[in-house]
Design an enzyme around this catalytic site. Structure first.
Site, PDB file in Angstrom:
ATOM      1  N   GLY A  21       2.236   2.395  10.620  1.00 34.54           N
ATOM      2  CA  GLY A  21       3.149   3.525  10.458  1.00 34.54           C
ATOM      3  C   GLY A  21       3.866   3.934  11.735  1.00 34.54           C
ATOM      4  CB  SER A  42       5.083  -1.576  12.004  1.00 32.97           C
ATOM      5  OG  SER A  42       4.654  -0.246  12.235  1.00 32.97           O
ATOM      6  CG  HIS A  73      -5.930   1.876   5.048  1.00 29.92           C
ATOM      7  ND1 HIS A  73      -5.535   2.830   5.951  1.00 29.92           N
ATOM      8  CD2 HIS A  73      -4.893   1.011   4.918  1.00 29.92           C
ATOM      9  CE1 HIS A  73      -4.303   2.551   6.347  1.00 29.92           C
ATOM     10  NE2 HIS A  73      -3.890   1.461   5.737  1.00 29.92           N
ATOM     11  CE  LYS A 109      -0.258   3.230   4.697  1.00 28.48           C
ATOM     12  NZ  LYS A 109      -0.191   3.356   6.151  1.00 28.48           N
ATOM     13  CG  ASN A 156      -1.740   1.192   1.424  1.00 35.14           C
ATOM     14  OD1 ASN A 156      -1.799   2.046   0.535  1.00 35.14           O
ATOM     15  ND2 ASN A 156      -2.404   1.293   2.570  1.00 35.14           N
ATOM     16  CD  GLU A 179      -3.109   5.461   6.626  1.00 33.07           C
ATOM     17  OE1 GLU A 179      -3.136   5.500   5.376  1.00 33.07           O
ATOM     18  OE2 GLU A 179      -2.151   4.981   7.266  1.00 33.07           O
ATOM     19  CD  GLU A 201      -3.614  -2.632   7.141  1.00 35.77           C
ATOM     20  OE1 GLU A 201      -2.429  -2.732   6.782  1.00 35.77           O
ATOM     21  OE2 GLU A 201      -4.361  -1.729   6.765  1.00 35.77           O
TER      22      GLU A 201
HETATM   23  P1  PGA Z   1       2.687   0.382   7.592  1.00 35.66           P
HETATM   24  O1  PGA Z   1       1.211   0.541   6.958  1.00 35.66           O
HETATM   25  O2  PGA Z   1       3.262  -0.869   7.020  1.00 35.66           O
HETATM   26  O3  PGA Z   1       3.440   1.616   7.120  1.00 35.66           O
HETATM   27  O4  PGA Z   1       2.520   0.327   9.062  1.00 35.66           O
HETATM   28  C1  PGA Z   1       0.382  -0.553   6.771  1.00 35.66           C
HETATM   29  C2  PGA Z   1      -0.917  -0.114   6.129  1.00 35.66           C
HETATM   30  O5  PGA Z   1      -1.413   0.959   6.471  1.00 35.66           O
HETATM   31  O6  PGA Z   1      -1.479  -0.828   5.279  1.00 35.66           O
END
Ligand code: PGA
Length: 254
Positions: free
Chosen positions: A172, A212, A96, A12, A10, A98, A166
């Site tokens: 992140g 992460s 997601h 983003k 992803n 976010e 997740e």
């Molecule tokens: P990250 O994000 O690996 O940077 O923690 C995972 C995601 O949001 O899919």
């Protein structure tokens, strides 16, 4: 019944044309297990989808990061499922955290999006996950079950769905879930499918972990029995994404 390992990247809201081309050439040169061992899908921002689709090796596929909840039309700034289908984009990430958190997408709205995207022939990476506050108050399983239920109420065929667990506190942050923490929630989700959908869906649906994941921690997560792959953010922009894809080999021999 083997569930094929799945690794999603992803990207983003990141990248310039030059950076995107660089990531794609790293992916194209990467030595990874064959497609019968691992399914790889990368998700660039909408504007780079055609470029990435054209340049990317044929054994890797692309996903959009979102799409509109119903047929396109007078919805300024949105991209419809029909448009993705028209461009030959096979996958879409929906729900997601976010988008749930920053853009206030509700469980119901995400469920409607998943159902509509599937009805148009897209395959969906549907995301669920608890916040730190929810984890600390002991409601993790309740939260992810409610998020999954809102999808299940609108979806009858799960063959084209990959569920991404997740935890919000792991995204992140560099604070990855321990293999035991990931396994526990994946197990509970599979149990939920067994009780509420069917034993067959419970046995076949791929539940991937995100938050992460990197080249150093992916192997110990991959061997967990109910972890069927990853959704990777930050590390999917780096060469170590190849190492994460390779963790499918560990799974195979586990
Ligand atoms: P990250 O994000 O690996 O940077 O923690 C995972 C995601 O949001 O899919």
């Amino acid at each position: 019944m083997a569930r094929k390992f799945f690794v999603g990247g992803n990207w983003k809201c990141n990248g310039t044309t030059e950076e995107v081309k660089k990531i794609v050439s790293t992916l194209n040169e990467g030595q990874v297990p064959p497609p019968d061992v691992v399914e790889v899908v990368v998700s660039p921002p909408f504007v780079f989808l055609p470029l990435v689709k054209n340049l990317l090796r044929p054994d890797f596929h692309v996903a959009a990061q979102n799409c509109w909840v119903k047929k396109g039309g007078a919805f300024t700034g949105e991209v419809s499922a029909e448009m993705l289908v028209n461009l030959g984009i096979p996958w879409v990430i929906l729900g997601h955290s976010e988008r749930r958190q920053i853009l206030n997408e509700t469980n119901e709205f995400v469920g409607e999006k998943v159902a509509y995207a599937l009805s148009k022939g897209l395959k969906v990476i549907a995301c669920v996950g608890e916040t730190l506050e929810q984890r600390e108050s002991g409601t993790t399983v309740e939260v992810v079950a409610a998020q999954t239920k809102a999808i299940a109420e609108r979806v009858s065929n799960w063959a084209d769905v990959v569920l991404a667990y997740e935890p919000v506190w792991a995204i992140g942050t560099g604070k990855v879930a321990t293999p035991a923490q990931a396994q526990e929630v994946h197990f509970e989700l599979r149990k939920w499918f067994h009780a509420n959908i069917s034993p067959e869906v419970a046995a076949t649906i791929r539940i991937i972990y995100g938050g992460s994941v990197n080249g150093a921690n992916s192997k110990e997560l991959a061997v967990q029995p109910d972890v069927d792959g990853f959704l990777v953010g930050g590390a999917s922009l780096k060469p170590e994404f190849i190492d994460i894809i390779k963790s499918a080999e560990v799974k195979k021999s586990a």
